[in-house]
Design a protein around this motif. Structure first.
Motif, PDB file in Angstrom:
ATOM      1  N   THR A  72     -71.977 -55.000  80.979  1.00 43.94           N
ATOM      2  CA  THR A  72     -71.018 -55.378  81.852  1.00 43.94           C
ATOM      3  C   THR A  72     -69.520 -55.252  81.327  1.00 43.94           C
ATOM      4  O   THR A  72     -68.837 -54.682  81.666  1.00 43.94           O
ATOM      5  CB  THR A  72     -71.235 -57.033  81.882  1.00 43.94           C
ATOM      6  N   LYS A  73     -69.468 -55.265  79.656  1.00 40.15           N
ATOM      7  CA  LYS A  73     -68.250 -55.162  79.266  1.00 40.15           C
ATOM      8  C   LYS A  73     -67.926 -53.597  79.536  1.00 40.15           C
ATOM      9  O   LYS A  73     -66.926 -53.499  79.715  1.00 40.15           O
ATOM     10  CB  LYS A  73     -68.295 -55.481  77.823  1.00 40.15           C
ATOM     11  N   GLN A  74     -68.912 -52.557  79.150  1.00 46.76           N
ATOM     12  CA  GLN A  74     -68.663 -51.196  78.957  1.00 46.76           C
ATOM     13  C   GLN A  74     -68.485 -50.685  80.436  1.00 46.76           C
ATOM     14  O   GLN A  74     -67.594 -49.773  81.047  1.00 46.76           O
ATOM     15  CB  GLN A  74     -69.842 -50.505  78.571  1.00 46.76           C
TER      16      GLN A  74
ATOM     17  N   ALA B  13     -67.010 -61.436  75.971  1.00 46.45           N
ATOM     18  CA  ALA B  13     -68.288 -60.713  75.684  1.00 46.45           C
ATOM     19  C   ALA B  13     -68.442 -60.581  74.075  1.00 46.45           C
ATOM     20  O   ALA B  13     -69.720 -60.852  73.773  1.00 46.45           O
ATOM     21  CB  ALA B  13     -68.192 -59.437  76.253  1.00 46.45           C
TER      22      ALA B  13
ATOM     23  N   ALA C  48     -60.343 -55.051  72.247  1.00 45.37           N
ATOM     24  CA  ALA C  48     -60.518 -55.491  73.705  1.00 45.37           C
ATOM     25  C   ALA C  48     -59.299 -54.918  74.528  1.00 45.37           C
ATOM     26  O   ALA C  48     -59.577 -54.927  75.809  1.00 45.37           O
ATOM     27  CB  ALA C  48     -59.969 -57.148  73.609  1.00 45.37           C
TER      28      ALA C  48
ATOM     29  N   SER D  99     -65.813 -55.386  69.972  1.00 47.76           N
ATOM     30  CA  SER D  99     -65.549 -55.861  71.219  1.00 47.76           C
ATOM     31  C   SER D  99     -63.999 -56.714  71.300  1.00 47.76           C
ATOM     32  O   SER D  99     -63.141 -56.532  72.067  1.00 47.76           O
ATOM     33  CB  SER D  99     -66.634 -56.817  71.834  1.00 47.76           C
TER      34      SER D  99
ATOM     35  N   GLU E  47     -73.267 -56.332  76.944  1.00 45.78           N
ATOM     36  CA  GLU E  47     -72.521 -55.136  76.508  1.00 45.78           C
ATOM     37  C   GLU E  47     -72.572 -54.205  77.863  1.00 45.78           C
ATOM     38  O   GLU E  47     -71.473 -53.455  77.887  1.00 45.78           O
ATOM     39  CB  GLU E  47     -73.533 -54.613  75.493  1.00 45.78           C
TER      40      GLU E  47
ATOM     41  N   LYS F  35     -64.706 -51.883  81.430  1.00 45.69           N
ATOM     42  CA  LYS F  35     -63.794 -51.051  80.596  1.00 45.69           C
ATOM     43  C   LYS F  35     -63.664 -49.712  81.070  1.00 45.69           C
ATOM     44  O   LYS F  35     -62.579 -48.876  81.155  1.00 45.69           O
ATOM     45  CB  LYS F  35     -63.922 -51.197  79.098  1.00 45.69           C
TER      46      LYS F  35
ATOM     47  N   ILE G  19     -62.114 -60.604  79.443  1.00 50.66           N
ATOM     48  CA  ILE G  19     -63.586 -60.559  79.463  1.00 50.66           C
ATOM     49  C   ILE G  19     -64.113 -59.692  78.331  1.00 50.66           C
ATOM     50  O   ILE G  19     -65.183 -60.214  77.924  1.00 50.66           O
ATOM     51  CB  ILE G  19     -63.897 -59.719  80.770  1.00 50.66           C
ATOM     52  N   SER G  20     -63.603 -58.625  77.706  1.00 53.17           N
ATOM     53  CA  SER G  20     -63.964 -57.912  76.521  1.00 53.17           C
ATOM     54  C   SER G  20     -64.088 -58.972  75.161  1.00 53.17           C
ATOM     55  O   SER G  20     -65.079 -59.029  74.529  1.00 53.17           O
ATOM     56  CB  SER G  20     -63.215 -56.804  76.183  1.00 53.17           C
TER      57      SER G  20
END
Length: 210
Positions: free
Chosen positions: A26-28, A187, A91, A87, A24, A31, A183-184
């Motif tokens: 890494t995703k945020q 994730a 995305a 997510s 989470e 983005k 990637i999102s």
């Protein structure tokens, strides 16, 4: 000071394995930038802090009861499914490339960190692993020793989060919207995987009881 740095290293090492929180963050971070990824980490550290206080107050025995732990598996699975669905669904939304101002609020990222941290995996980890470590460090004649150990662990986790997000922020500069979107999505699928594991553990614990 030696005690503090010893447990700082321990916190750093323990934070390294990839889990739902790392995914989470890494995703945020990809983005919406460094601060939003860090907000997720701060949400997780908030729960960690209160768990340290709970252990300090002797609540580990209560938190380790099956009647408390078993429902947390399904609650944690629900939270992770929610985050995974969000997510994947979004995305291609709320993506800000390097240099752009994020539209997403800092609090919403912080909230996601709280949701990931309130999971049995995190709770059981703190109770079983650090419960013993922190209990050993607790001395009724020197209660400040326990606080130094807890502060060292949190500092190690914070150092890990900052290092991870520094790498993410650098990588983000060369990524396109399409890359971040995929990637999102990945994730989200990984979060679904963690949720499935939580449901599995919930069923196993129920079978053991009945």
């Amino acid at each position: 000071m030696t005690l503090f740095f010893t447990y700082l290293v321990a916190g750093l090492i323990i934070a390294m394995p990839i889990g739902a929180m790392t995914v989470e963050m890494t995703k945020q971070g990809l983005k919406n930038g460094f601060m939003h990824g860090w907000a997720v980490g701060l949400g997780g550290m908030t729960i960690d802090f209160f768990l340290i206080i709970a252990l300090y107050l002797g609540l580990a025995s209560v938190l380790s009861l099956p009647i408390i732990q078993i429902p947390m598996w399904i609650i944690g699975a629900f939270f992770l499914v929610f985050l995974g669905y969000d997510s994947i669904k979004n995305a291609d939304h709320d993506i800000t490339l390097a240099g752009e101002k994020p539209n997403k609020s800092f609090f919403s990222s912080y909230r996601n960190g709280l949701l990931v941290a309130i999971s049995p995996g995190n709770l059981v980890f703190w109770i079983s692993v650090f419960g013993a470590v922190l209990s050993d460090s607790f001395d009724t004649t020197q209660p400040e020793k326990f606080l130094v150990v807890g502060a060292g662990i949190l500092a190690g986790i914070l150092l890990h989060d900052i290092g991870l997000l520094a790498i993410v922020a650098t990588t983000r500069k060369v990524m396109s919207r399409t890359m971040i979107k995929w990637i999102s999505t990945v994730a989200g699928l990984i979060l679904f995987g963690f949720a499935g594991y939580f449901v599995f553990e919930f069923v196993v614990d129920l079978i053991e009881i009945f």
